[in-house]
Structures are given as C-alpha cells and as structure tokens.
Enzyme design. Sequence first.
Site, PDB file in Angstrom:
ATOM      1  N   ARG A  21       9.884   8.618  -7.831  1.00 38.17           N
ATOM      2  CA  ARG A  21       9.155   8.011  -8.949  1.00 38.17           C
ATOM      3  C   ARG A  21       7.706   8.516  -9.029  1.00 38.17           C
ATOM      4  O   ARG A  21       6.945   8.070  -9.889  1.00 38.17           O
ATOM      5  CB  ARG A  21       9.180   6.492  -8.830  1.00 38.17           C
ATOM      6  CG  ARG A  21      10.580   5.920  -8.878  1.00 38.17           C
ATOM      7  CD  ARG A  21      10.613   4.406  -8.880  1.00 38.17           C
ATOM      8  NE  ARG A  21      11.987   3.932  -8.847  1.00 38.17           N
ATOM      9  CZ  ARG A  21      12.757   3.759  -9.916  1.00 38.17           C
ATOM     10  NH1 ARG A  21      12.268   4.026 -11.121  1.00 38.17           N
ATOM     11  NH2 ARG A  21      13.996   3.323  -9.803  1.00 38.17           N
ATOM     12  N   THR A  67       7.550  14.025   0.972  1.00 40.27           N
ATOM     13  CA  THR A  67       8.503  12.992   1.348  1.00 40.27           C
ATOM     14  C   THR A  67       9.516  13.580   2.323  1.00 40.27           C
ATOM     15  O   THR A  67       9.369  14.720   2.782  1.00 40.27           O
ATOM     16  CB  THR A  67       9.167  12.398   0.087  1.00 40.27           C
ATOM     17  OG1 THR A  67       9.975  11.286   0.459  1.00 40.27           O
ATOM     18  CG2 THR A  67      10.008  13.420  -0.648  1.00 40.27           C
ATOM     19  N   LYS A  71       7.564  15.464   6.350  1.00 35.74           N
ATOM     20  CA  LYS A  71       6.246  14.926   6.684  1.00 35.74           C
ATOM     21  C   LYS A  71       5.696  15.484   7.994  1.00 35.74           C
ATOM     22  O   LYS A  71       4.489  15.697   8.124  1.00 35.74           O
ATOM     23  CB  LYS A  71       6.293  13.398   6.731  1.00 35.74           C
ATOM     24  CG  LYS A  71       6.512  12.764   5.368  1.00 35.74           C
ATOM     25  CD  LYS A  71       6.445  11.248   5.436  1.00 35.74           C
ATOM     26  CE  LYS A  71       6.666  10.626   4.072  1.00 35.74           C
ATOM     27  NZ  LYS A  71       6.528   9.146   4.102  1.00 35.74           N
ATOM     28  N   GLY A 132      11.439  -1.569  13.678  1.00 34.74           N
ATOM     29  CA  GLY A 132      11.677  -0.140  13.551  1.00 34.74           C
ATOM     30  C   GLY A 132      10.637   0.647  14.327  1.00 34.74           C
ATOM     31  O   GLY A 132       9.495   0.198  14.469  1.00 34.74           O
ATOM     32  N   ALA A 133      11.032   1.818  14.816  1.00 40.10           N
ATOM     33  CA  ALA A 133      10.118   2.624  15.630  1.00 40.10           C
ATOM     34  C   ALA A 133      10.135   4.091  15.217  1.00 40.10           C
ATOM     35  O   ALA A 133       9.796   4.964  16.009  1.00 40.10           O
ATOM     36  CB  ALA A 133      10.484   2.486  17.108  1.00 40.10           C
ATOM     37  N   GLY A 134      10.519   4.352  13.974  1.00 41.57           N
ATOM     38  CA  GLY A 134      10.531   5.718  13.470  1.00 41.57           C
ATOM     39  C   GLY A 134       9.225   6.094  12.801  1.00 41.57           C
ATOM     40  O   GLY A 134       8.186   5.449  12.997  1.00 41.57           O
ATOM     41  N   MET A 226       9.920  -2.405   3.513  1.00 37.60           N
ATOM     42  CA  MET A 226       9.383  -1.164   2.962  1.00 37.60           C
ATOM     43  C   MET A 226      10.301  -0.555   1.893  1.00 37.60           C
ATOM     44  O   MET A 226       9.844   0.211   1.052  1.00 37.60           O
ATOM     45  CB  MET A 226       9.143  -0.144   4.072  1.00 37.60           C
ATOM     46  CG  MET A 226       7.955  -0.458   4.948  1.00 37.60           C
ATOM     47  SD  MET A 226       7.619   0.961   6.020  1.00 37.60           S
ATOM     48  CE  MET A 226       6.302   0.308   7.036  1.00 37.60           C
ATOM     49  N   TYR A 228      12.786  -0.861  -1.497  1.00 34.99           N
ATOM     50  CA  TYR A 228      12.658  -1.683  -2.697  1.00 34.99           C
ATOM     51  C   TYR A 228      13.919  -1.569  -3.541  1.00 34.99           C
ATOM     52  O   TYR A 228      14.686  -0.610  -3.437  1.00 34.99           O
ATOM     53  CB  TYR A 228      11.425  -1.286  -3.518  1.00 34.99           C
ATOM     54  CG  TYR A 228      11.450   0.121  -4.068  1.00 34.99           C
ATOM     55  CD1 TYR A 228      12.036   0.405  -5.297  1.00 34.99           C
ATOM     56  CD2 TYR A 228      10.877   1.175  -3.363  1.00 34.99           C
ATOM     57  CE1 TYR A 228      12.061   1.688  -5.803  1.00 34.99           C
ATOM     58  CE2 TYR A 228      10.885   2.464  -3.862  1.00 34.99           C
ATOM     59  CZ  TYR A 228      11.479   2.712  -5.082  1.00 34.99           C
ATOM     60  OH  TYR A 228      11.504   3.990  -5.583  1.00 34.99           O
TER      61      TYR A 228
END
Length: 287
Positions: A21, A67, A71, A132-134, A226, A228
Amino acid sequence: MSQASPLPRYAVIGNPVAHSRSPQIHAMFSSQTGKPLQYERLLAPVDGFAATVQAFREQGGLGLNVTVPFKEEACQLAGAHLSERARLAGAVNTLWLRDGAWHGCNTDGVGLVSDLLRLGVVLEGARVLLVGAGGAARGVLQPLAAAGCARIHIVNRSAQRAHDLAAGWAAAGAVPGTRVTAGALAEAGVAGGWNVVVNATASSLQGAAPELPRGLYAPDALAYDMMYAAHPTAFMRQATDDGAARTADGLGMLVGQAAESFLIWHGVRPDPSPVLTALRATLLAKD
C-alpha cells in the site's frame, strides 16, 4: 523498469510487492504536503536486490522503502551510513541517497510508537510484552525503550530465540533505563498484568493467535497486532477474550513508518490521520 522521470523518484522494493500500500500512502502524503514525486513498486528477484537497487539509482531513483525479504540486505548496502535505530535493529526499511552513497534507517519502531501514542497509550514507565523474536520484534525494541518503557519482556515459541534477542540488544548498547527480559510463550505472565501486549509474529496472517497463557492484561491495557485486516485479527479476538480493554491492528503502524520515511526524504512530516482513515475505508470497502 520505467524510463527516467522529471519528478523525484521513489519506490518500495520487495518480493512479493504487488500487495504493498506504500504507493497509495505516499501519493496521499504528496498531495497533502505539496511535494511532487513519482512512487512505484519494484519487484526484485530474491537473489537480485543489489542489482535492482543499482538499476533504480541509474535511472534517477532517490529513495526506497524496503520490505521482505530484503531488510537485512538493505542494512548491508547502507554499510557505514546507518542510523542508530537501523544499527540496533540489524535491518533497514528506508534508503536514501546522500553524497553519492546509500544511507539507511529503520522506521518500523517509530511507526509503532507513534501509533501507540495516537491511541492514548502512556509508554513512560509502561510494562510491555513483545510476542515474537524475529526481525519485526528486533526493529521496535529501541523506539519502545527510547519512549520510556520500564520493562519489555520478549516471549517466543522458541525461548532461545527470545533470549538471544534480549542478549543481543544488551550487547549492542541498550537504553539503560529499560529492563529487557525474555522467555517462552508460557512465561508471558507478570504480576499485575502488562500495559501493552504487542504481537510481532505473523500468526494472524494464518488466522491463528500465539499460544499465550491467560491473565496477561492490566486494567486499561492495549493489545496491538502488527498485522492488519478489515476485521479484528485472531490475536485481537484472543486478547479481548482474555480481558484486554482495547485492541488495535497495525494499519496505523504502517502509515506511521511511512510518514517517518517521508520526513527523511522530503524534510516535512505529513499528517498520518487522514491517510489512515482513507486506508481503513479502503479495507472495509474491499471486504
């Protein structure tokens, strides 16, 4: 790839990228601020990130949103020109050219913090559970700590990954006023409950929620996913059932991180609120 444009040229790069988006968001920011630009999607081969970035630069490209899955490669590309947030995150989602070199920043955590503040969350002294740990979790640690959170507890299906993230954060030069701890999903509870619980896993994309114990939420606590969607995610439904006073998804974080990127590129901070309202309406209309 399109021909060089007289407008300042920006793009989002990823694989996949068709769902992004970002072009819609930056077009609205452009209209709002009077900063003309061209913004497109760049689909890079999984093994062709650097080559795609170089071609984009040769055709006049000035900046990129990055993205998955690039990254970490973007972090390497920016080399010595990393912001402190990017260095601590080990990942870059915003690139821009300055003095002939790519510079990198990570705006994900700023997007989260700005959305939490928009929702009225008091982060100064807050107890935060990070599920989460990523890379998504790693990218928000520094901004949460800088916002004054008293404690951040990282839990993960693999407890070792959570412990590794906490240890790496401490070794990288953590914000000393924030206590960062770690454990397994079953070790998510705390006396008095958490003020904020953030789901930094992608479980909601599969329509599932992390396997968390009950009794996690303090009075007036917020559960934040996080991910949506048009309707409450599986994690948000789980949180409501467990007593969370409020829930929110990550659409505001998406717009917030984009606003921070826009500020870096153009020197003006757009107002995320009307863009968030428009995106929410688009989501609901397509449902």
